[in-house]
Design an enzyme around this catalytic site. Sequence first.
Site, PDB file in Angstrom:
ATOM      1  N   ASP A  81       0.833  -1.201   0.000  1.00 49.60           N
ATOM      2  CA  ASP A  81       0.000   0.000   0.000  1.00 49.60           C
ATOM      3  C   ASP A  81       0.868   1.251   0.000  1.00 49.60           C
ATOM      4  O   ASP A  81       2.021   1.244   0.448  1.00 49.60           O
ATOM      5  CB  ASP A  81      -0.960   0.008   1.184  1.00 49.60           C
ATOM      6  CG  ASP A  81      -0.258   0.000   2.529  1.00 49.60           C
ATOM      7  OD1 ASP A  81       0.693  -0.787   2.693  1.00 49.60           O
ATOM      8  OD2 ASP A  81      -0.655   0.781   3.423  1.00 49.60           O
ATOM      9  N   GLU A 141      -0.107  -0.854   5.880  1.00 51.50           N
ATOM     10  CA  GLU A 141       0.992  -0.403   6.731  1.00 51.50           C
ATOM     11  C   GLU A 141       0.939   1.101   6.899  1.00 51.50           C
ATOM     12  O   GLU A 141       1.225   1.634   7.970  1.00 51.50           O
ATOM     13  CB  GLU A 141       2.338  -0.810   6.135  1.00 51.50           C
ATOM     14  CG  GLU A 141       3.517  -0.670   7.090  1.00 51.50           C
ATOM     15  CD  GLU A 141       4.144   0.722   7.102  1.00 51.50           C
ATOM     16  OE1 GLU A 141       4.949   0.995   8.008  1.00 51.50           O
ATOM     17  OE2 GLU A 141       3.843   1.528   6.198  1.00 51.50           O
TER      18      GLU A 141
END
EC number: 3.5.1.18
Length: 383
Positions: A81, A141
Amino acid sequence: MDALEITQKLISYPTITPKECGIFEYIKSLFPHFKTLECGENGVKNLFLYRIFNPPKDHAEEKHAKENVKPLHFSFAGHIDVVPPGDHWQNDPFKPVIKEGFLYGRGAQDMKGGVGAFLSASLNFNPKTPFLLSILLTSDEEGPGIFGTKLMLEKLKEKDLLPHMAIVAEPTCEKVLGDSIKIGRRGSINGKLILKGIQGHAAYPKKCQNPIDTLASVLPLISGVNLDDGDEYFDPSKLVITNLHAGLGANNVTPASVEIIFNARHSLKTTKESLKEYLEKVLKDLPHTLELESSSSPFITASHSKLTSVLKENILKTCRTTPLLNTKGGTSDARFFSAHGIEVVEFGVINDRIHAIDERVSLKELELLEKVFLGVLEDLSEK
């Protein structure tokens, strides 16, 4: 496939937290001989790929199980991400462009470049001894991180698949590839302090009790104060005020209270309990309320550990640089590995444009990082 080709493909997926956008299907297609585990909640997706190289022969499996002897399990970990790109990019942030020796695109440094490098290294790894290699990836994250790496590691523990060692490919380097390895991270404690007073008319200060005056008397003992003296790898723990609020917005009314929001990044020498003890001592006899919450715990991997030593050797051999071992920066998913007793360090590309417009990574860095990661795998499988 080399690290550059894989990283280009990874960047093309607009995986803004917690979106996965099908990137895991591409990654799984690269590793048809690896077993797969997937989990996730609340829109977060996690992928775990693993393979046992040179497993024991059938006739030896029973003995192997009885002796509880397991091959070394090493894991590469990271996140796919990225943060939103924002405006004013020279090119589409999700259409990778190579220009003047750099690959441009959102996530080039943080951290699709690192992921591309370890995926390529894993594809080129062919050990001669029993070895368990795994890859752990999450789509959360940059966000809360509640259902990302933390959740996957809990699932792996249930299945007795926790790795012995792990490298998280965070962009750790400052000026040149190889100048920094993170062998730990500071902890983080968030706090809210409310100093109480008596609201009143600004023209009659004797009838009021202004909590801002009270704050002024103790501010030097709170704002920016070092909570310990640190050590070789940790800077001194520091209390930092991040927000202040008081009053009604009227210029003739003193506030009834002042709210102080703060954060403490701390080493192993400071805990939530010791911070509370310090603040209560400072605030003794002052009307107040205090709330503390630990959002992450500090950890450190020994500087002489096998993983740290092997990584240092390969950085020196490949990058001609001696890395500095440190714990600087914010929190990362490495803390979740450490919480399970896993030997973990972080190493990746230069971080000068992380989360920035026109994020980029040098092509040479990707090439060298792939070599470092492959060298680590080869050395661990031989020792």
